[in-house]
Motif scaffolding. Structure first.
Motif, mmCIF file in Angstrom:
data_model
loop_
_atom_site.group_PDB
_atom_site.id
_atom_site.type_symbol
_atom_site.label_atom_id
_atom_site.label_comp_id
_atom_site.label_asym_id
_atom_site.label_seq_id
_atom_site.Cartn_x
_atom_site.Cartn_y
_atom_site.Cartn_z
ATOM 1 N N UNK A 184 0.837 -1.191 0.000
ATOM 2 C CA UNK A 184 0.000 0.000 0.000
ATOM 3 C C UNK A 184 0.879 1.251 0.000
ATOM 4 N N UNK A 185 0.403 2.318 -0.651
ATOM 5 C CA UNK A 185 1.138 3.573 -0.717
ATOM 6 C C UNK A 185 0.952 4.362 0.572
ATOM 7 N N UNK A 186 2.056 4.770 1.172
ATOM 8 C CA UNK A 186 2.006 5.636 2.348
ATOM 9 C C UNK A 186 2.244 7.063 1.869
ATOM 10 N N UNK A 187 1.223 7.892 1.961
ATOM 11 C CA UNK A 187 1.319 9.259 1.460
ATOM 12 C C UNK A 187 2.092 10.130 2.449
ATOM 13 N N UNK A 188 2.971 10.962 1.911
ATOM 14 C CA UNK A 188 3.773 11.847 2.749
ATOM 15 C C UNK A 188 3.777 13.251 2.163
ATOM 16 N N UNK A 189 4.187 14.184 3.001
ATOM 17 C CA UNK A 189 4.482 15.554 2.575
ATOM 18 C C UNK A 189 5.982 15.758 2.728
ATOM 19 N N UNK A 190 6.660 16.072 1.639
ATOM 20 C CA UNK A 190 8.103 16.283 1.706
ATOM 21 C C UNK A 190 8.410 17.774 1.796
ATOM 22 N N UNK A 191 9.462 18.104 2.522
ATOM 23 C CA UNK A 191 9.997 19.467 2.584
ATOM 24 C C UNK A 191 11.416 19.387 2.045
ATOM 25 N N UNK A 192 11.668 20.059 0.930
ATOM 26 C CA UNK A 192 12.967 19.923 0.267
ATOM 27 C C UNK A 192 13.325 21.234 -0.417
ATOM 28 N N UNK A 193 14.393 21.187 -1.207
ATOM 29 C CA UNK A 193 14.872 22.395 -1.863
ATOM 30 C C UNK A 193 16.097 22.917 -1.139
ATOM 31 N N UNK A 194 16.169 24.221 -0.946
ATOM 32 C CA UNK A 194 17.328 24.851 -0.308
ATOM 33 C C UNK A 194 17.172 24.811 1.216
ATOM 34 N N UNK A 195 17.254 23.593 1.737
ATOM 35 C CA UNK A 195 17.142 23.376 3.181
ATOM 36 C C UNK A 195 18.288 22.487 3.633
ATOM 37 N N UNK A 196 18.663 22.629 4.904
ATOM 38 C CA UNK A 196 19.744 21.813 5.456
ATOM 39 C C UNK A 196 19.270 20.432 5.857
ATOM 40 N N UNK A 197 17.971 20.303 6.174
ATOM 41 C CA UNK A 197 17.445 19.028 6.673
ATOM 42 C C UNK A 197 16.147 18.670 5.954
ATOM 43 N N UNK A 198 16.240 18.135 4.730
ATOM 44 C CA UNK A 198 15.020 17.693 4.040
ATOM 45 C C UNK A 198 14.275 16.665 4.885
ATOM 46 N N UNK A 199 12.957 16.639 4.737
ATOM 47 C CA UNK A 199 12.164 15.737 5.575
ATOM 48 C C UNK A 199 10.924 15.292 4.814
ATOM 49 N N UNK A 200 10.343 14.182 5.292
ATOM 50 C CA UNK A 200 9.071 13.683 4.771
ATOM 51 C C UNK A 200 8.203 13.307 5.958
ATOM 52 N N UNK A 201 6.923 13.668 5.899
ATOM 53 C CA UNK A 201 6.017 13.458 7.024
ATOM 54 C C UNK A 201 4.757 12.719 6.565
ATOM 55 N N UNK A 202 4.428 11.656 7.275
ATOM 56 C CA UNK A 202 3.127 11.022 7.090
ATOM 57 C C UNK A 202 2.079 11.850 7.839
ATOM 58 N N UNK B 71 2.074 29.501 -4.076
ATOM 59 C CA UNK B 71 3.349 30.005 -3.576
ATOM 60 C C UNK B 71 3.117 30.987 -2.438
ATOM 61 N N UNK B 72 4.082 31.001 -1.515
ATOM 62 C CA UNK B 72 4.038 31.895 -0.371
ATOM 63 C C UNK B 72 5.425 32.488 -0.154
ATOM 64 N N UNK B 73 5.471 33.728 0.278
ATOM 65 C CA UNK B 73 6.691 34.273 0.869
ATOM 66 C C UNK B 73 6.707 33.839 2.328
ATOM 67 N N UNK B 74 7.842 33.319 2.779
ATOM 68 C CA UNK B 74 7.917 32.875 4.164
ATOM 69 C C UNK B 74 7.608 34.035 5.119
ATOM 70 N N UNK B 75 7.997 35.250 4.721
ATOM 71 C CA UNK B 75 7.735 36.412 5.557
ATOM 72 C C UNK B 75 6.266 36.708 5.754
ATOM 73 N N UNK B 76 5.435 36.360 4.778
ATOM 74 C CA UNK B 76 3.993 36.554 4.957
ATOM 75 C C UNK B 76 3.470 35.669 6.081
ATOM 76 N N UNK C 229 6.833 24.410 10.138
ATOM 77 C CA UNK C 229 7.248 23.158 9.497
ATOM 78 C C UNK C 229 8.476 23.395 8.617
ATOM 79 N N UNK C 230 8.473 24.476 7.860
ATOM 80 C CA UNK C 230 9.618 24.793 7.004
ATOM 81 C C UNK C 230 10.844 25.118 7.844
#
Length: 274
Positions: free
Chosen positions: A23-41, A95-100, A64-65
């Protein structure tokens, strides 16, 4: 018999509680220009600190970011150069600006629930809400200051670079707002007048959409990001002010009406990177 029945029932409960083989376990990944990429169920999202905004409970998207530590350069408030692209199934993205989102600056939060639903409670409408979120991509602008004629702004778009002169800025329709925000010297209130940011982009040949992210850079190299959605959906005017408190400015100023702190009120703007 009763023991056998109890064992069968227990086995069924375990089977229901556990993902089926393959079965597929769906996750949300945080990646790109980050020091600690992560994936969350969904369960892992539920285990993180929760906030409730507008009746919606979940993980604060900005927090989260920050857990993944965006790779921002050294300097003052460089986290304001971060832009997020949140993508859902079927490749729909916003898209979002992190500052917002940051409580110390824009204070306009977005919430990610354990069902992988993104909700922006303070928006007018639901155009930035997403179901089945799959990823959060982090980008950090490295745009630097440029030299321009007095009062003019260079606009770097996806296809070309155009300088919008002081004379052209003066001819664009103007909007006047009174803004209040906190700064290092205390509370400030100013009357700002100038064209809306989207009109300046149009004058440079850039068609602004809600998801257009713009990084404004001052003559001192200080930069901050905004998105056009902040005005269109968030209800917060974005101006390139040329007159402050009745006095013409030597260089325009980015105005982010509604921010609680003045970090994104970029003075001496010489570059808009879209």
């Amino acid at each position: 018999m009763r023991v056998r029945t109890a064992l069968i029932a227990a086995a069924m409960l375990v089977a229901l509680a556990s993902p089926a083989a393959g079965a597929t376990v769906h996750t949300v990944t945080v990646s790109g220009q980050v020091a600690a990429p992560a994936a969350y169920t969904g369960a892992q999202l539920a285990s993180l600190p929760q906030v409730t905004e507008g009746g919606v409970t979940g993980v604060d998207l900005e927090a989260l970011v920050e857990r993944s530590a965006p790779k921002v350069p050294a300097g003052h408030n460089t986290q304001l150069r971060v832009v997020l692209t949140v993508t859902a199934s079927h490749h729909r993205a916003v898209r979002f600006a992190l500052g917002e989102l940051a409580p110390d600056f824009g204070n306009h939060p977005a919430v990610l629930t354990d069902h992988r639903q993104l909700v922006v409670p303070g928006d007018r409408g639901r155009s930035r809400d997403l179901d089945d979120v799959t990823s959060v991509q982090v980008a950090v602008s490295d745009a630097a200051a440029v030299s321009t004629a007095p009062g003019s702004v260079r606009v770097t778009g996806p296809h070309r670079t155009v300088t919008v002169s002081a004379a052209l800025l003066a001819r664009l329709p103007r909007r006047t707002v009174t803004v209040a925000f906190q700064s290092g010297t205390g509370s400030q209130t100013h009357t700002e007048s100038g064209p809306e940011l989207s009109l300046v982009l149009l004058a440079a040949g850039v068609l602004p959409t809600a998801d257009t992210a713009v990084v404004a850079v001052g003559s001192d190299g200080y930069g901050a990001a905004v998105t056009i959605a902040e005005e269109r959906v968030g209800g917060r005017p974005l101006l390139l002010s040329t007159v402050e408190d009745g006095t013409p400015l030597a260089q325009p100023r980015l105005v982010t009406d509604g921010d609680v702190k003045g970090g994104r009120y970029v003075s001496g703007v010489v570059l808009l990177q879209a």
